[in-house]
Design a protein around this motif. Sequence first.
Motif, PDB file in Angstrom:
ATOM      1  N   ASN A 286      -5.720  30.022 -20.023  1.00 22.59           N
ATOM      2  CA  ASN A 286      -5.019  29.290 -18.959  1.00 22.59           C
ATOM      3  C   ASN A 286      -6.004  28.590 -18.032  1.00 22.59           C
ATOM      4  OD1 ASN A 286      -2.560  30.378 -19.825  1.00 22.59           O
ATOM      5  ND2 ASN A 286      -2.971  32.285 -18.731  1.00 22.59           N
ATOM      6  N   PHE A 287      -5.685  27.333 -17.719  1.00 23.65           N
ATOM      7  CA  PHE A 287      -6.498  26.554 -16.778  1.00 23.65           C
ATOM      8  C   PHE A 287      -5.544  25.917 -15.786  1.00 23.65           C
ATOM      9  CE2 PHE A 287      -9.905  23.565 -15.537  1.00 23.65           C
ATOM     10  CZ  PHE A 287      -9.165  22.525 -15.024  1.00 23.65           C
ATOM     11  N   SER A 288      -5.685  26.238 -14.526  1.00 24.87           N
ATOM     12  CA  SER A 288      -4.803  25.578 -13.555  1.00 24.87           C
ATOM     13  C   SER A 288      -5.622  25.161 -12.348  1.00 24.87           C
ATOM     14  CB  SER A 288      -3.665  26.507 -13.129  1.00 24.87           C
ATOM     15  OG  SER A 288      -4.141  27.609 -12.399  1.00 24.87           O
ATOM     16  N   GLY A 298      -8.354   6.106 -12.441  1.00 24.00           N
ATOM     17  CA  GLY A 298      -8.971   5.073 -13.283  1.00 24.00           C
ATOM     18  C   GLY A 298      -9.528   5.669 -14.551  1.00 24.00           C
ATOM     19  N   TYR A 299     -10.085   6.883 -14.431  1.00 28.57           N
ATOM     20  CA  TYR A 299     -10.582   7.601 -15.618  1.00 28.57           C
ATOM     21  C   TYR A 299      -9.451   8.403 -16.245  1.00 28.57           C
ATOM     22  CZ  TYR A 299     -12.020  12.032 -17.669  1.00 28.57           C
ATOM     23  OH  TYR A 299     -12.093  13.152 -18.475  1.00 28.57           O
ATOM     24  N   PHE A 300      -8.797   9.234 -15.410  1.00 28.75           N
ATOM     25  CA  PHE A 300      -7.876  10.239 -15.940  1.00 28.75           C
ATOM     26  C   PHE A 300      -6.720   9.601 -16.699  1.00 28.75           C
ATOM     27  CE2 PHE A 300      -6.526  14.592 -16.060  1.00 28.75           C
ATOM     28  CZ  PHE A 300      -5.153  14.513 -16.253  1.00 28.75           C
ATOM     29  N   ARG A 307      -7.292  15.535 -23.305  1.00 31.78           N
ATOM     30  CA  ARG A 307      -8.671  15.068 -23.507  1.00 31.78           C
ATOM     31  C   ARG A 307      -9.574  15.556 -22.367  1.00 31.78           C
ATOM     32  NH1 ARG A 307      -5.504  10.548 -24.628  1.00 31.78           N
ATOM     33  NH2 ARG A 307      -5.643   9.743 -26.787  1.00 31.78           N
ATOM     34  N   ASP A 308      -9.004  15.704 -21.162  1.00 34.20           N
ATOM     35  CA  ASP A 308      -9.828  16.011 -19.988  1.00 34.20           C
ATOM     36  C   ASP A 308     -10.346  17.444 -20.015  1.00 34.20           C
ATOM     37  OD1 ASP A 308      -9.474  16.478 -16.494  1.00 34.20           O
ATOM     38  OD2 ASP A 308     -10.996  15.279 -17.491  1.00 34.20           O
ATOM     39  N   VAL A 309      -9.484  18.414 -20.462  1.00 40.17           N
ATOM     40  CA  VAL A 309      -9.969  19.801 -20.420  1.00 40.17           C
ATOM     41  C   VAL A 309      -9.631  20.618 -21.671  1.00 40.17           C
ATOM     42  CG1 VAL A 309      -9.904  19.894 -17.891  1.00 40.17           C
ATOM     43  CG2 VAL A 309      -7.931  20.701 -19.195  1.00 40.17           C
ATOM     44  N   ILE A 310      -8.561  20.270 -22.399  1.00 41.00           N
ATOM     45  CA  ILE A 310      -8.172  21.137 -23.527  1.00 41.00           C
ATOM     46  C   ILE A 310      -9.043  20.883 -24.761  1.00 41.00           C
ATOM     47  CG2 ILE A 310      -6.330  21.752 -25.130  1.00 41.00           C
ATOM     48  CD1 ILE A 310      -4.326  21.350 -22.929  1.00 41.00           C
TER      49      ILE A 310
HETATM   50  O1  LIG Z   1     -14.288  18.436 -16.909  1.00 41.61           O
HETATM   51  C1  LIG Z   1     -13.549  18.580 -15.952  1.00 41.61           C
HETATM   52  O2  LIG Z   1     -13.560  19.764 -15.295  1.00 41.61           O
HETATM   53  C2  LIG Z   1     -13.039  19.853 -13.964  1.00 41.61           C
HETATM   54  C3  LIG Z   1     -12.852  21.336 -13.663  1.00 41.61           C
HETATM   55  O3  LIG Z   1     -14.115  21.928 -13.668  1.00 41.61           O
HETATM   56  P1  LIG Z   1     -14.275  23.271 -12.831  1.00 41.61           P
HETATM   57  O4  LIG Z   1     -15.635  23.759 -13.180  1.00 41.61           O
HETATM   58  O5  LIG Z   1     -14.131  22.885 -11.411  1.00 41.61           O
HETATM   59  O6  LIG Z   1     -13.165  24.187 -13.292  1.00 41.61           O
HETATM   60  C4  LIG Z   1     -11.740  19.104 -13.826  1.00 41.61           C
HETATM   61  O7  LIG Z   1     -11.285  19.141 -12.473  1.00 41.61           O
HETATM   62  C5  LIG Z   1     -11.944  17.665 -14.256  1.00 41.61           C
HETATM   63  O8  LIG Z   1     -10.706  16.977 -14.231  1.00 41.61           O
HETATM   64  C6  LIG Z   1     -12.493  17.605 -15.666  1.00 41.61           C
HETATM   65  O9  LIG Z   1     -12.926  16.281 -15.934  1.00 41.61           O
END
Ligand SMILES: O=C1O[C@H](COP(=O)(O)O)[C@@H](O)[C@H](O)[C@H]1O
Length: 562
Positions: A286-288, A298-300, A307-310
């Motif tokens: 789980n990541f929240s 612009g990126y997200f 793609r960003d974290v999963i």
């Molecule tokens: O790679 C990313 O990670 C961050 C979360 O990193 P964390 O070490 O603070 O848990 C995330 O907020 C960002 O969207 C994503 O690009």
Amino acid sequence: MAAAAASLGASRAYATPVARGAAIRSRTRAARKIIPGRRSANGLRVDAVAADAPSAIDDDAAMFKGKVKKSGKLSICVFGASGDLAKKKVYPAIFSLFYDGHLPDDFVVFGYARSNMSNDEFKDRIRSSLPCRISAAKDCDVKVEKFLTRCFYTAGQYDDPEDYKSLDVAMAEQEQALWGDKKTLRLFYLSIPPSIFVPVAQNAARHVSSKSGETRVIVEKPFGRDLESSRALTEALAQDLAEEHTYRIDHYLGKELIENLTVLRFSNIVFQPLWSRTYIRNVQINFSENFGTEGRGGYFDNYGIVRDVIQNHLLQILALFAMEEPASLDAEDIRDEKVKVIRSIRPIDMDNVVLGQYKGKRDGDGVLPGYLDDDTVPPGSRCPTFAAMALFIDNARWDGVPFLIKAGKALHKRQAEIRVQFHHSPGNLYKKQLGNREENSNELVFRIQPDEGIYLNINSKIPGLGMRLDQTDLDLQYKTKYSGGALPDAYERLILDVVQGDKRLFIRNDELEAAWKLFTPMLDRIEEDEIAPELYPYGSRGPIGAHYLASRWNVRWGDTME
Ligand SMILES: O=C1O[C@H](COP(=O)(O)O)[C@@H](O)[C@H](O)[C@H]1O
Ligand SMILES: NC(=O)C1=CN([C@@H]2O[C@H](COP(=O)(O)OP(=O)(O)OC[C@H]3O[C@@H](n4cnc5c(N)ncnc54)[C@H](OP(=O)(O)O)[C@@H]3O)[C@@H](O)[C@H]2O)C=CC1
């Protein structure tokens, strides 16, 4: 205790330099104590270093300093230095390494971006983000200013070779002034959007490479946005960068709990027989986050939560959790096993995927903005800010075990964890006291952040003359066990590994290929079928659909029960 621990490093033989380093680092941290409420002049939390800590820190610094000094002189260039990651993570990590004595005496840091700034303006911009995990008595501000004397900024375009040549001249001038014609390691950090990785990596390799030593390039995730673009990126980088000099960083691999996951698995016999479908009912990752995209649209919006974290952070956690024991702690052996298990993951069934997007919500007198309220997000975007999915690993160890992955922004808390739910105890001897078997099954939780820790939920007798049972935890809380020492940031660990040439915690190109092969079909379906995400209120536990997905596999999300 710290003094005793400090001598430990001197006497005990360690299996590997990595193990010795880990032991010294953990002893160093154990020697540090937080004094709540103390703050340094630049407003960051400070802590006191116990009187007998210097020996531990000296050990740590000496061990790393020695190794780093052998690597020659160090020039770092941060491309995208004006950006969010550079300010929030990259510069603070380099400063912390300098502060803790892990960088060579002879180092210099250049920032490069398009934004027009003088050296002093740039230093003012990063000064406030430099952390001081030490007591003010250690003259942290003096160290900050000393560090900033080694920081320089050059403005330039990302696609203009002449600007890179000017950067090379500026770097050479500083290197000459600081250490003469000595062999120099140049390390480039690409803290830029993936869309400009190739021109920056190619121009840097062609025009700014070290003339006397090695050049290493750190490339940030998400390494492209699908299988095709990732392959194109790998091929383009390979034109100018050898794989051995390419460091694909996934900072989750530098987090303490993630590093500890394999230590716990493979150095404690008690866990080894349990680590399979025979005892494990499901695994949840789980990541929240309790904040939204906040101007990063612009990126997200071009990538989305998958793609960003999963596809990177959470898949890496799954790979380390599920992989077979590597032949050694060598980088290639570890990465061989990660690739194997990623390749064993069954193609993702869209019926096992739930997508969400956060919407605005009244919050007292104010309003918490929805994703579409972010000015940097295109109107009507269907970009998912939440995703939940059930993955299955088709191998002998994990056949039939659901791996439930969930990630989201603008939820009710900021937390990342792994939850391992075990089968119920057969026979259920204590059914009279414990009742429902599933709810009283054991659960092993790795709390990645915040409040790093590992705890095992067990059934236990309540002291007394009766026979009353309850559920309690065998609990390793880092902030108590390791005397509250401020843990090093993942980026410190990983940047130091690049300086040391250690690729153990970096992504190999075949891992990347396997990860994109797994996720690209799903990502393509989402876009081709224009799948609309389920809206969820900012600050909630996410879309209801995630609960239906879990119940389909007879699972309840453990993080929503706390
Ligand atoms: O790679 C990313 O990670 C961050 C979360 O990193 P964390 O070490 O603070 O848990 C995330 O907020 C960002 O969207 C994503 O690009
Ligand atoms: N921010 C975070 O929390 C994390 C980010 N990352 C990754 O790190 C990398 C950098 O992220 P982050 O710092 O947030 O990115 P930013 O959007 O802050 O971009 C960094 C710098 O790149 C330049 N830039 C931005 N957009 C463009 C563009 N379209 N074309 C050319 N230059 C541009 C800007 O500098 P200038 O205009 O001055 O040239 C900007 O300051 C990304 O790959 C991201 O995935 C990874 C983990 C976490």
